[in-house]
Design a protein around this motif. Structure first.
Motif, mmCIF file in Angstrom:
data_model
loop_
_atom_site.group_PDB
_atom_site.id
_atom_site.type_symbol
_atom_site.label_atom_id
_atom_site.label_comp_id
_atom_site.label_asym_id
_atom_site.label_seq_id
_atom_site.Cartn_x
_atom_site.Cartn_y
_atom_site.Cartn_z
ATOM 1 N N LEU A 298 0.555 -1.559 -0.025
ATOM 2 C CA LEU A 298 -0.037 -0.204 -0.126
ATOM 3 C C LEU A 298 0.914 1.257 -0.102
ATOM 4 O O LEU A 298 2.070 1.496 0.840
ATOM 5 N N LEU A 299 0.672 2.016 -1.121
ATOM 6 C CA LEU A 299 1.682 3.498 -0.745
ATOM 7 C C LEU A 299 0.264 4.349 -0.608
ATOM 8 O O LEU A 299 -0.685 4.252 -1.161
ATOM 9 N N ILE A 300 0.861 5.332 0.269
ATOM 10 C CA ILE A 300 -0.047 6.635 0.451
ATOM 11 C C ILE A 300 0.046 7.810 0.722
ATOM 12 O O ILE A 300 1.881 7.554 1.100
ATOM 13 N N GLY A 301 -0.035 8.669 -0.122
ATOM 14 C CA GLY A 301 1.025 10.026 -0.022
ATOM 15 C C GLY A 301 0.101 10.945 0.818
ATOM 16 O O GLY A 301 -0.719 10.647 1.538
ATOM 17 N N GLY A 302 0.411 12.007 0.172
ATOM 18 C CA GLY A 302 -0.280 13.500 1.261
ATOM 19 C C GLY A 302 -0.211 13.750 2.004
ATOM 20 O O GLY A 302 1.574 13.739 2.085
ATOM 21 N N GLU A 303 -0.243 14.480 3.383
ATOM 22 C CA GLU A 303 0.106 14.932 4.496
ATOM 23 C C GLU A 303 -1.482 15.300 4.773
ATOM 24 O O GLU A 303 -2.491 15.420 5.186
#
Length: 452
Positions: free
Chosen positions: A335-340
């Motif tokens: 799972l890859l999760i970006g953002g902030e």
């Protein structure tokens, strides 16, 4: 049905770090800037060739590496280059033509007098441009604090006091930006407005979800949708009229048609903003590396926001679904999760940052029952997570084993927002030092079965 790929717990950790590192490597400023310059449109290249001078200004955590990349990309124009970039202390290096101005201490995000001096020099440089001069602005995350230039009649302390009051009042980031831009001589497009030459190109590495040009470093070369009236309205909305410094009230009240010029409202035809690196670019590189290592990939994208623990709870739910019924993808999964995300702190918080808190929150929810075969990593691509020397943290089942051996409770450390202290004791911190880039955060969660 394809057999499940199994990895040892040590390999899981190594893989997670390799995937995260691939993301950071993909947004290294030097090659990004050099490639962008070499790919300039024909008209821009012609302007560079004809320009008597190429003036360079900028700010941000990636500023030093961006400046180095610009010298590489502008090798044939190198004798024409002059200027400076405001950067954090500790990231300076010796360049051929450009100067790096250490504008704030490492690990701090507060504007300084050194930053003001650098901003003043940039404004003077651009204002003195000839009609055929070209300017290149280098902008990256952290640039807002690194490029302070209080409006005339306002001191740096005045601006800091207003920011503190707005924070305490619960103002949104958009409301805070509206006020800060109108108390500045560079933000809200004012840096671009100072330039009267032939062409200004801003090369931007984005640290903001969605890449809004007016928000990244407070938009020094981008039009600003807010007005003096909006800024004054924010002050009144939160009952701060009698609390902000008198100089601030005077400035906002005599704005617009009363003498103070507005922020930039339309993009000048000779000014161009180009985003060359962002969270999506980093995530794509991470996905490629994960695929090379044998994982199926679910990239949740670069727009993930919200309270850190709530985001962690959602991710934990996906992890459990993968383990239980192979949905939304089968093991071995990445799972890859970006953002902030954000962290709402208590009255007496411990030490940490949003990335370390994310890993601790996920670890606490998964526990020994669900952590087996799982690796959770979260790191800031700039190498800084909160006011710490860590980029983030990484955890596997071994993390819980080490915590148990020391009678450390993940829940207790989470409750007091003391994730740094927890991971420091269980060898879970990621310490990279400053990476010279900044495209918000990258989280890597691996789900598989362990080798026997």
């Amino acid at each position: 049905m394809a057999p499940t790929i199994r990895f040892s717990e040590t390999v899981l950790r190594e893989h997670a770090l390799a995937i995260w590192s691939a993301a950071v490597e993909a947004v290294r400023p030097e090659p990004l800037v050099a490639a962008a310059v070499l790919d300039f449109p024909t008209a821009w290249q012609a302007a560079l060739r004809a320009a008597p001078r190429v003036l360079v200004v900028g700010c941000g955590k990636a500023g030093a590496a961006m400046a180095a990349g610009l010298e590489t990309g502008c090798e044939q124009y190198l004798p024409k280059l002059s200027g400076l970039v405001n950067v954090p202390e500790g990231s300076t290096r010796l360049l051929q033509r450009l100067r790096l101005n250490p504008a704030r201490p490492a690990g701090s995000n507060h504007p300084t007098a050194a930053g003001v001096a650098g901003a003043d020099e940039m404004l003077e440089l651009l204002a003195g441009a000839g009609p055929d001069d070209v300017a290149i602005c280098l902008i990256s995350g952290g640039g807002s604090a690194l490029l302070p230039a209080p409006a005339h009649g306002i001191t740096l302390e005045d601006k800091q006091a207003v920011t503190k009051l707005l924070h305490a009042s619960g103002a949104t980031i958009a409301e805070m930006n509206a006020v800060r831009k109108h108390l500045s001589r560079v933000k809200g497009g004012r840096l671009a407005a100072a330039f009267r030459g032939k062409l200004l190109v801003s090369l931007i590495i984005s640290d903001v979800v969605g890449d809004p040009l007016d928000v990244i470093a407070s938009g020094p070369t981008a039009p600003d949708p807010s007005t003096f009236a909006d800024a004054l309205g924010v002050i009144k909305k939160y009952g701060l009229t009698g609390k902000v410094p008198a100089s601030v009230s005077r400035l906002l009240e005599r704005s617009g048609d009363k003498g103070e010029p507005e922020t930039l409202k339309e993009q000048p035809p000779h000014v161009h903003n180009l985003v060359i690196g962002n969270n999506a670019v980093a995530l794509a590189a991470a996905a490629r590396r994960a695929g090379e290592l044998g994982y199926g990939v679910l990239n949740l994208g670069a727009f993930i926001e919200g309270e850190t623990r709530e985001v962690a709870a959602v991710v934990v739910g996906i992890v459990r679904s993968i383990r239980s019924n192979g949905q939304p993808l089968a093991m071995a999964a990445c799972l890859l999760i970006g953002g902030e995300t954000t962290v709402v702190l208590g009255d007496q918080p411990g030490l940490g940052g949003r990335n370390q808190e994310f890993v601790l929150a996920a670890l606490n929810r998964l526990g020994t029952e669900h952590m087996l075969g799982v690796c959770v990593l979260s790191g800031g691509t700039d190498g800084e997570d909160g006011p710490t020397d860590a980029a983030g943290a990484v955890a596997t089942i071994e993390t819980l084993t080490r915590a148990s051996a020391q009678s450390l409770s993940p829940r207790e450390y989470l409750d007091r927002h003391d994730s740094y202290s927890f991971f420091d004791r269980v060898d879970g911190l990621i310490r990279t030092g400053l990476t010279d880039t900044n495209v918000t955060d990258i989280r890597v969660v691996l789900v598989t079965q362990l080798d026997a």
